[in-house]
Design a protein around this motif. Structure first.
Motif, mmCIF file in Angstrom:
data_model
loop_
_atom_site.group_PDB
_atom_site.id
_atom_site.type_symbol
_atom_site.label_atom_id
_atom_site.label_comp_id
_atom_site.label_asym_id
_atom_site.label_seq_id
_atom_site.Cartn_x
_atom_site.Cartn_y
_atom_site.Cartn_z
ATOM 1 N N ASP A 1 -6.422 -6.379 -4.167
ATOM 2 C CA ASP A 1 -4.901 -7.502 -4.079
ATOM 3 C C ASP A 1 -5.461 -8.767 -3.847
ATOM 4 O O ASP A 1 -6.500 -9.006 -3.034
ATOM 5 N N GLY B 1 0.727 -1.162 -0.027
ATOM 6 C CA GLY B 1 0.081 -0.071 -0.032
ATOM 7 C C GLY B 1 0.631 1.254 -0.041
ATOM 8 O O GLY B 1 0.404 2.308 0.338
ATOM 9 N N SER C 1 -8.666 -10.696 -7.379
ATOM 10 C CA SER C 1 -7.936 -10.574 -8.641
ATOM 11 C C SER C 1 -8.560 -9.200 -9.489
ATOM 12 O O SER C 1 -9.714 -8.996 -9.864
ATOM 13 N N PHE C 2 -7.565 -8.243 -9.815
ATOM 14 C CA PHE C 2 -7.970 -7.290 -10.457
ATOM 15 C C PHE C 2 -8.508 -7.379 -11.849
ATOM 16 O O PHE C 2 -9.424 -6.816 -12.266
ATOM 17 N N ASP D 1 0.903 -1.837 -10.390
ATOM 18 C CA ASP D 1 2.330 -2.104 -10.075
ATOM 19 C C ASP D 1 2.069 -3.620 -9.889
ATOM 20 O O ASP D 1 2.261 -4.128 -8.734
ATOM 21 N N LYS E 1 2.135 2.815 -2.313
ATOM 22 C CA LYS E 1 1.456 3.877 -3.576
ATOM 23 C C LYS E 1 0.272 4.152 -3.577
ATOM 24 O O LYS E 1 -0.220 5.275 -3.583
ATOM 25 N N ARG F 1 -1.372 -9.886 2.591
ATOM 26 C CA ARG F 1 -0.801 -8.728 2.140
ATOM 27 C C ARG F 1 -1.659 -7.536 2.424
ATOM 28 O O ARG F 1 -1.356 -6.541 2.726
HETATM 29 N N1 SAM Z 1 1.824 -1.245 -5.177
HETATM 30 C C1 SAM Z 1 2.319 -2.242 -4.008
HETATM 31 C C2 SAM Z 1 2.788 -0.896 -2.977
HETATM 32 O O1 SAM Z 1 3.365 0.049 -3.504
HETATM 33 O O2 SAM Z 1 3.052 -1.195 -1.825
HETATM 34 C C3 SAM Z 1 3.038 -3.192 -4.282
HETATM 35 C C4 SAM Z 1 2.692 -4.459 -5.366
HETATM 36 S S1 SAM Z 1 3.469 -5.816 -5.518
HETATM 37 C C5 SAM Z 1 4.630 -5.255 -6.427
HETATM 38 C C6 SAM Z 1 2.272 -6.690 -6.243
HETATM 39 C C7 SAM Z 1 1.127 -7.332 -5.746
HETATM 40 O O3 SAM Z 1 0.212 -7.723 -6.687
HETATM 41 C C8 SAM Z 1 1.302 -8.092 -4.498
HETATM 42 O O4 SAM Z 1 0.783 -7.749 -3.585
HETATM 43 C C9 SAM Z 1 0.400 -9.438 -5.119
HETATM 44 O O5 SAM Z 1 -0.145 -10.166 -4.212
HETATM 45 C C10 SAM Z 1 -0.569 -8.587 -6.075
HETATM 46 N N2 SAM Z 1 -1.226 -9.237 -7.079
HETATM 47 C C11 SAM Z 1 -0.841 -10.413 -7.869
HETATM 48 N N3 SAM Z 1 -1.598 -10.907 -8.819
HETATM 49 C C12 SAM Z 1 -2.833 -10.000 -8.551
HETATM 50 C C13 SAM Z 1 -4.167 -9.979 -9.260
HETATM 51 N N4 SAM Z 1 -4.276 -10.709 -9.979
HETATM 52 N N5 SAM Z 1 -4.829 -9.026 -8.701
HETATM 53 C C14 SAM Z 1 -4.609 -8.140 -7.777
HETATM 54 N N6 SAM Z 1 -3.394 -8.382 -7.310
HETATM 55 C C15 SAM Z 1 -2.531 -9.046 -7.443
#
Ligand code: SAM
Length: 313
Positions: free
Chosen positions: A137, A117, A164-165, A184, A119, A142
């Motif tokens: 997420d 979180g 999932s997004f 991200d 960002k 997380r």
């Molecule tokens: N943006 C976050 C920050 O700045 O704190 C870091 C994000 S991290 C690089 C990637 C995140 O994508 C992980 O927490 C992972 O659980 C999530 N993720 C993976 N596949 C996803 C999906 N299909 N939908 C939503 N989130 C997903």
């Protein structure tokens, strides 16, 4: 092969959480705690200025407003400003996506892969907690961490969504009016400086299959982000050094959306640009420990063509 062992210790970057305190007030408190503020460096000399910082000294970052830089290793975990959420420890490169996306107060935003979180909280600061962020997420643990971190940071305009997004429907009335998406996604993490050290050996290297599957997910998520009907800007970022996860994903998404989106030339004074693998690649930014004193990072900003005056009919 494009991974180089990092010899650089990164500065300690501190983002002032303007939801809770002004930059001026945070600087005052840091001075009261015995730190001293040196002159703000220019974009040209920031690397040498930061390298010359002495223990207890700090400067303001020339690229990212509200970001302060301390010498490597400066400890903050016991600091009152940190404990109260008035400052957030966040690498400079990871501040670029929210900074260039720049959602204004009142905006409707999606943070597609949001946990833990940092960002989301940065965007909330820019939005002054006004408007709404749907923060997705897929990972419940997380997301739980994100819940406590965003609470500590005073974030009240974010709605955390477990799922999932990729499964959220761009036609759902809840998302009508979404104009900004920050994406991200999960990546190889090959840019994280502390990991670069062990990635030089065979064992630590990332397999082609793994990169391909990550890139497939990243492109699917980017395609999904660009499909929201009212979206104006989408920031795409990774902490990967691999072009397969960066320029290649962006190029493929641009080609699929030809005539609909262009890349914005972000941070024009930032010298380290996207690798020249396609015509607009230099509009993206890369960051590395050696050149930029940050983790390895990549950012692209897609903008809807209807936003660009010169392509309006
Ligand atoms: N943006 C976050 C920050 O700045 O704190 C870091 C994000 S991290 C690089 C990637 C995140 O994508 C992980 O927490 C992972 O659980 C999530 N993720 C993976 N596949 C996803 C999906 N299909 N939908 C939503 N989130 C997903």
């Amino acid at each position: 092969p494009d991974i180089v062992k990092s010899q650089v210790s990164l500065p300690r970057y501190v983002r002032v959480n303007t939801l809770k305190i002004t930059v001026e007030a945070a600087i005052k408190k840091l001075k009261q705690a015995g730190c001293s503020l040196a002159d703000k460096p220019s974009v040209e000399n920031f690397a040498s200025t930061v390298s010359a910082l002495e223990p207890g000294q700090f400067v303001q970052d020339p690229h990212i407003p509200a970001l302060l830089m301390f010498p490597p290793g400066t400890g903050f975990h016991d600091n009152q400003l940190y404990k109260s959420g008035e400052i957030i420890l966040q690498d400079k490169a990871s501040c670029i996506p929210a900074h260039v996306l720049a959602p204004p107060p009142g905006a409707l935003v999606i943070d597609a892969c949001a946990a833990p979180g940092n960002k989301t909280s940065h965007m909330t600061s820019l939005m002054q907690n006004k408007g709404k962020i749907f923060a997705f997420d897929i990972d419940s643990k997380r997301l739980a961490t994100m819940r406590s971190l965003t609470r500590r940071a005073g974030v009240s305009c974010a709605q955390l969504v477990h799922g999932s997004f990729l499964d959220c429907d761009p036609g759902d009335p809840r998302y009508s009016g979404v104009e900004y998406v920050l994406l991200d996604p999960s990546c190889s993490g090959s840019g994280i400086a502390s990991r670069l050290d062990h990635l030089t050996d065979e064992e630590g290297s990332i397999s082609t299959e793994r990169l391909e599957s990550l890139a497939q997910f990243q492109l699917a998520a980017l395609r999904h982000a660009l499909s929201f009907p009212t979206v104006r800007r989408v920031a795409y970022s990774t902490c990967s050094v691999h072009r397969q996860e960066n320029e290649d994903v962006v190029q493929a998404a641009l080609q699929e959306n030809e005539g609909k989106y262009h890349l914005q030339h972000i941070l024009p004074t930032w010298r380290h640009r996207g690798t020249n693998t396609f015509p607009q690649a230099d509009r993206c930014v890369r960051a590395s420990p050696e050149q930029d004193l940050t983790n390895g990072f990549f950012v692209a900003l897609f903008e809807n063509n209807s936003e660009r005056v010169d392509v309006k009919e």
